[in-house]
Write a protein that holds these residues in place. Structure first.
Motif, PDB file in Angstrom:
ATOM      1  N   VAL A 111       0.847  -1.196   0.000  1.00  0.00           N
ATOM      2  CA  VAL A 111       0.000   0.000   0.000  1.00  0.00           C
ATOM      3  C   VAL A 111       0.883   1.247   0.000  1.00  0.00           C
ATOM      4  O   VAL A 111       0.674   2.173  -0.785  1.00  0.00           O
ATOM      5  CB  VAL A 111      -0.974  -0.008   1.200  1.00  0.00           C
ATOM      6  CG1 VAL A 111      -1.702   1.314   1.324  1.00  0.00           C
ATOM      7  CG2 VAL A 111      -1.962  -1.164   1.073  1.00  0.00           C
ATOM      8  N   THR A 112       1.884   1.267   0.868  1.00  0.00           N
ATOM      9  CA  THR A 112       2.793   2.411   0.924  1.00  0.00           C
ATOM     10  C   THR A 112       3.592   2.530  -0.365  1.00  0.00           C
ATOM     11  O   THR A 112       3.749   3.628  -0.916  1.00  0.00           O
ATOM     12  CB  THR A 112       3.737   2.302   2.135  1.00  0.00           C
ATOM     13  OG1 THR A 112       2.937   2.289   3.326  1.00  0.00           O
ATOM     14  CG2 THR A 112       4.716   3.457   2.184  1.00  0.00           C
ATOM     15  N   ALA A 113       4.100   1.409  -0.865  1.00  0.00           N
ATOM     16  CA  ALA A 113       4.898   1.438  -2.093  1.00  0.00           C
ATOM     17  C   ALA A 113       4.082   1.981  -3.266  1.00  0.00           C
ATOM     18  O   ALA A 113       4.559   2.834  -4.026  1.00  0.00           O
ATOM     19  CB  ALA A 113       5.430   0.041  -2.417  1.00  0.00           C
ATOM     20  N   LEU A 114       2.852   1.519  -3.406  1.00  0.00           N
ATOM     21  CA  LEU A 114       2.004   2.007  -4.495  1.00  0.00           C
ATOM     22  C   LEU A 114       1.616   3.464  -4.271  1.00  0.00           C
ATOM     23  O   LEU A 114       1.507   4.242  -5.217  1.00  0.00           O
ATOM     24  CB  LEU A 114       0.771   1.120  -4.641  1.00  0.00           C
ATOM     25  CG  LEU A 114       1.062  -0.298  -5.121  1.00  0.00           C
ATOM     26  CD1 LEU A 114      -0.197  -1.159  -5.063  1.00  0.00           C
ATOM     27  CD2 LEU A 114       1.644  -0.302  -6.520  1.00  0.00           C
ATOM     28  N   GLY A 115       1.421   3.833  -3.016  1.00  0.00           N
ATOM     29  CA  GLY A 115       1.138   5.233  -2.703  1.00  0.00           C
ATOM     30  C   GLY A 115       2.277   6.145  -3.122  1.00  0.00           C
ATOM     31  O   GLY A 115       2.050   7.240  -3.652  1.00  0.00           O
ATOM     32  N   LEU A 116       3.514   5.696  -2.910  1.00  0.00           N
ATOM     33  CA  LEU A 116       4.678   6.487  -3.334  1.00  0.00           C
ATOM     34  C   LEU A 116       4.724   6.634  -4.849  1.00  0.00           C
ATOM     35  O   LEU A 116       5.147   7.672  -5.361  1.00  0.00           O
ATOM     36  CB  LEU A 116       5.968   5.853  -2.816  1.00  0.00           C
ATOM     37  CG  LEU A 116       6.195   5.967  -1.315  1.00  0.00           C
ATOM     38  CD1 LEU A 116       7.351   5.071  -0.877  1.00  0.00           C
ATOM     39  CD2 LEU A 116       6.440   7.414  -0.923  1.00  0.00           C
ATOM     40  N   GLU A 117       4.307   5.596  -5.556  1.00  0.00           N
ATOM     41  CA  GLU A 117       4.258   5.686  -7.019  1.00  0.00           C
ATOM     42  C   GLU A 117       3.291   6.787  -7.464  1.00  0.00           C
ATOM     43  O   GLU A 117       3.493   7.415  -8.498  1.00  0.00           O
ATOM     44  CB  GLU A 117       3.836   4.348  -7.631  1.00  0.00           C
ATOM     45  CG  GLU A 117       4.887   3.272  -7.549  1.00  0.00           C
ATOM     46  CD  GLU A 117       6.114   3.578  -8.381  1.00  0.00           C
ATOM     47  OE1 GLU A 117       6.004   4.267  -9.418  1.00  0.00           O
ATOM     48  OE2 GLU A 117       7.197   3.139  -7.979  1.00  0.00           O
ATOM     49  N   ILE A 118       2.257   6.996  -6.672  1.00  0.00           N
ATOM     50  CA  ILE A 118       1.257   8.016  -7.015  1.00  0.00           C
ATOM     51  C   ILE A 118       1.696   9.400  -6.551  1.00  0.00           C
ATOM     52  O   ILE A 118       1.648  10.366  -7.308  1.00  0.00           O
ATOM     53  CB  ILE A 118      -0.115   7.643  -6.407  1.00  0.00           C
ATOM     54  CG1 ILE A 118      -0.635   6.367  -7.069  1.00  0.00           C
ATOM     55  CG2 ILE A 118      -1.116   8.795  -6.539  1.00  0.00           C
ATOM     56  CD1 ILE A 118      -1.797   5.716  -6.345  1.00  0.00           C
ATOM     57  N   THR A 119       2.138   9.497  -5.287  1.00  0.00           N
ATOM     58  CA  THR A 119       2.480  10.813  -4.727  1.00  0.00           C
ATOM     59  C   THR A 119       3.860  11.300  -5.128  1.00  0.00           C
ATOM     60  O   THR A 119       4.086  12.504  -5.210  1.00  0.00           O
ATOM     61  CB  THR A 119       2.380  10.795  -3.188  1.00  0.00           C
ATOM     62  OG1 THR A 119       3.319   9.836  -2.665  1.00  0.00           O
ATOM     63  CG2 THR A 119       0.975  10.466  -2.732  1.00  0.00           C
TER      64      THR A 119
END
Length: 180
Positions: A111-119
Motif C-alpha cells: 500500500v505504501t509502495a504504491l502510494g509512493l508511485e502516485i504521490t
C-alpha cells in the motif's frame, strides 16, 4: 529465432541474481514525457539484489540510504575524472530513479509502495530540468544541481525510522519470503 519478452528477461535476471550475489538492477522509464513508454535496466552499485516484497519499510529505507551513498560516491568519482556536468547529471538522475524503483519493489508494505508511485513518481529528464530551470538555473549550474540532488532525500523520513545516514546499520539480510 525466438525472442523473449520483458517478463522472461526479468525472470532470468531474478534467477541469476539469486544464484550470484551482486548488484541490484531496476527498470526505469526513459522515454521523455511518457514515463512508461520505454525503460532501461540501470545498475545500482552497492545495493544488493533483494526479492520483491521481502523488506519491511525500515529495511527498505536502509537499502535506499546505502544506494544514495553510492550515488554520491559516483558523483565524486565522475567529477574527479572530469566527466562533464551534463553527462554526470543524467547518469546520476537515472541511478536515483532506478534506486527509487528498486526500493519500492522490495517493500513488503505494498500500500505504501504504491502510494509512493502516485504521490512521488519518478520524474522524466524533462520534468527534472524544468524544475531546476524554474529556480533560475541553466547550463552547468542546472546540471550540477541535478547531480547533487540525486543523492539527497528527505531527512524527515530518516528521522521517522530513527536512521542517521552518516551512521547506517548493516544492510538487511536477504529473505526468500515477504517481510512480516
Amino acid at each position: 529465432m525466438k525472442t523473449f519478452g520483458r517478463a522472461a528477461v526479468a525472470a532470468v535476471l531474478t534467477t541469476l541474481a539469486l544464484l550470484v550475489p551482486g548488484t541490484a538492477v531496476a527498470e526505469v522509464p526513459t522515454a521523455p514525457g511518457a514515463p512508461n513508454a520505454g525503460s532501461a535496466t540501470v545498475e545500482i552499485p552497492g545495493v544488493p539484489f533483494y526479492l520483491p516484497g521481502t523488506l519491511n519499510s525500515r529495511d527498505a529505507r536502509i537499502v535506499y540510504l546505502y544506494g544514495e551513498r553510492e550515488i554520491a560516491r559516483a558523483n565524486d568519482t565522475q567529477k574527479a575524472i572530469g566527466v562533464p556536468a551534463e553527462v554526470r547529471s543524467r547518469v546520476l538522475f537515472e541511478m536515483r530513479n532506478a534506486l527509487r524503483t528498486h526500493t519500492r519493489v522490495v517493500m513488503s508494505d505494498r500500500v505504501t509502495a504504491l502510494g509512493l508511485e502516485i504521490t512521488d513518481p519518478n520524474m522524466t529528464w524533462e520534468q527534472i530540468t524544468d524544475r531546476y530551470r524554474a529556480r533560475g538555473l541553466d547550463g552547468t549550474a542546472l546540471h550540477e544541481a541535478i547531480a547533487e540532488s540525486a543523492s539527497k532525500s528527505r531527512k524527515g523520513i530518516d528521522e521517522q525510522f530513527g536512521l542517521d545516514p552518516e551512521n547506517l546499520p548493516p544492510l538487511p539480510a536477504m529473505r526468500l519470503a515477504p517481510a512480516a
